[in-house]
Design an enzyme around this catalytic site. Sequence first.
Site, mmCIF file in Angstrom:
data_model
loop_
_atom_site.group_PDB
_atom_site.id
_atom_site.type_symbol
_atom_site.label_atom_id
_atom_site.label_comp_id
_atom_site.label_asym_id
_atom_site.label_seq_id
_atom_site.Cartn_x
_atom_site.Cartn_y
_atom_site.Cartn_z
ATOM 1 N N LYS A 1 11.318 12.003 -3.940
ATOM 2 C CA LYS A 1 11.093 10.590 -3.707
ATOM 3 C C LYS A 1 12.249 9.733 -4.267
ATOM 4 C CE LYS A 1 7.092 10.847 -1.586
ATOM 5 N NZ LYS A 1 6.742 12.261 -1.287
HETATM 6 C C1 LIG Z 1 4.990 12.339 -1.220
HETATM 7 C C2 LIG Z 1 3.879 11.635 -0.582
HETATM 8 C C3 LIG Z 1 2.571 11.671 -1.086
HETATM 9 C C4 LIG Z 1 2.112 12.585 -2.174
HETATM 10 O O1 LIG Z 1 2.834 12.639 -3.282
HETATM 11 P P1 LIG Z 1 2.891 13.928 -4.247
HETATM 12 O O2 LIG Z 1 3.418 13.314 -5.489
HETATM 13 O O3 LIG Z 1 3.825 14.929 -3.645
HETATM 14 O O4 LIG Z 1 1.502 14.439 -4.401
HETATM 15 C C5 LIG Z 1 1.613 10.881 -0.473
HETATM 16 N N1 LIG Z 1 1.908 10.110 0.573
HETATM 17 C C6 LIG Z 1 3.136 10.068 1.104
HETATM 18 C C7 LIG Z 1 3.401 9.176 2.268
HETATM 19 C C8 LIG Z 1 4.161 10.852 0.566
HETATM 20 O O5 LIG Z 1 5.366 10.827 1.125
#
Ligand SMILES: *Cc1c(COP(=O)(O)O)cnc(C)c1O
Length: 397
Positions: free
Chosen positions: A186
């Site tokens: 992210k």
């Molecule tokens: C990455 C992501 C998540 C979940 O996040 P994690 O930390 O990997 O559990 C949820 N929604 C979206 C749109 C994402 O890109």
Amino acid sequence: MPGFELFGDLEKKEVNDVLENGVLMRYGFDGMRNGHWKAKELEKALESTFQVNHAQLVSSGTAAISVALAAAGIGAGDEVILPTFTFVASFEAVMMLGAIPVLVDIDDTLTLCPKAVENAITSKTKAVMVVHMCGSMGHVDALKDVCDKHSLTLIEDACQAIGATYKSEPLGSIGDLGCFSFDFVKTITCGEGGAVITNNKEYYINSDHYSDHGHDHDGNDRGAETHPFLGYNFRISELHAAVGLAQIKRLPEILRIQKINYTILREALSHIPEVTFRTVPEGGEENYSFLNFFLPNLETSLKVSDAFKAQGVDACFQYYNNNWHYIRKWDHLKELKSLYPIPGEVKAGLEYLKTKEFSQSDHFIGRNISCLIKLSWTEEEVKARAFKMVEIIKNSL
Ligand SMILES: *Cc1c(COP(=O)(O)O)cnc(C)c1O
């Protein structure tokens, strides 16, 4: 998008603070910590960056969504409306609470179509979850109106749009609750982690307690704390929070670089008449973590995507046949392949998936290509990439 591209001394320093005193847990051990409270500090930084009264860190973005829903009292048999284009985490987080994910069409913003949302509302609907995919946003005002009109909770999954804004307000801060992920890919990362943000004090207190076994966090004797209600463990560790504390300081720099690289690519592609771009609602500013564009049809889009791969234009995604992000390939959900029995209400609530067509979503996802914007590219590299992309697209039309 990935903040890990900018790791350095800042991250090491914050993590070393934690390793030196040895307190890896975010709560308690006051005497041993030498004043280091990384999770608390990161929560303060999130509150000021995203202009909200409250932030609660948790162990992942998926956890953040479950905690946000639980904090708003959403659970067994309740329906939550979500888009067909999202990450599998969205329906996982809803189903964990015994609630029912109701997937509806997207529009050219690549997230919820407000009309499709309105058409899906039933007496069981409790919340609408807009997923701000690939750095941009849905029609926030229109979705807010629908939620106000029907007394529904608006949850923003801003996991992929950290730092984007709508009418100068940070995404995540506009709905009743906002969710972030700080997983490794992210815009800013903790390694693993997530957060719930809100201006609603009750939702915050619920999130704080629920994510730590229902602990009331009253006083400084953890063993003597009471449990006003049932909870779970979705805590983040101090080590993860320490990485995030360094990363959030880099956010303005990350957004600045993304915007520069994005703009070069977009400018080059905008000279091709057959290329159009995803709609960003008026007043919205993307975080520039992805460049999303449409080609005239599915065939061309798949052809361009294959040619990108073959000719080394990496990190561009065509989601039509993608297992992670688009409904077409979610057979495990459609067939309810679960390790454990699923509540009858949820099973019945998901029957629609066996037959429902999402032709409007197919129309947009079929033509879309989404290119990740990297931080590490030099100006020459971005320009060369833009040139190559233009050539490939022109040759594929
Ligand atoms: C990455 C992501 C998540 C979940 O996040 P994690 O930390 O990997 O559990 C949820 N929604 C979206 C749109 C994402 O890109």
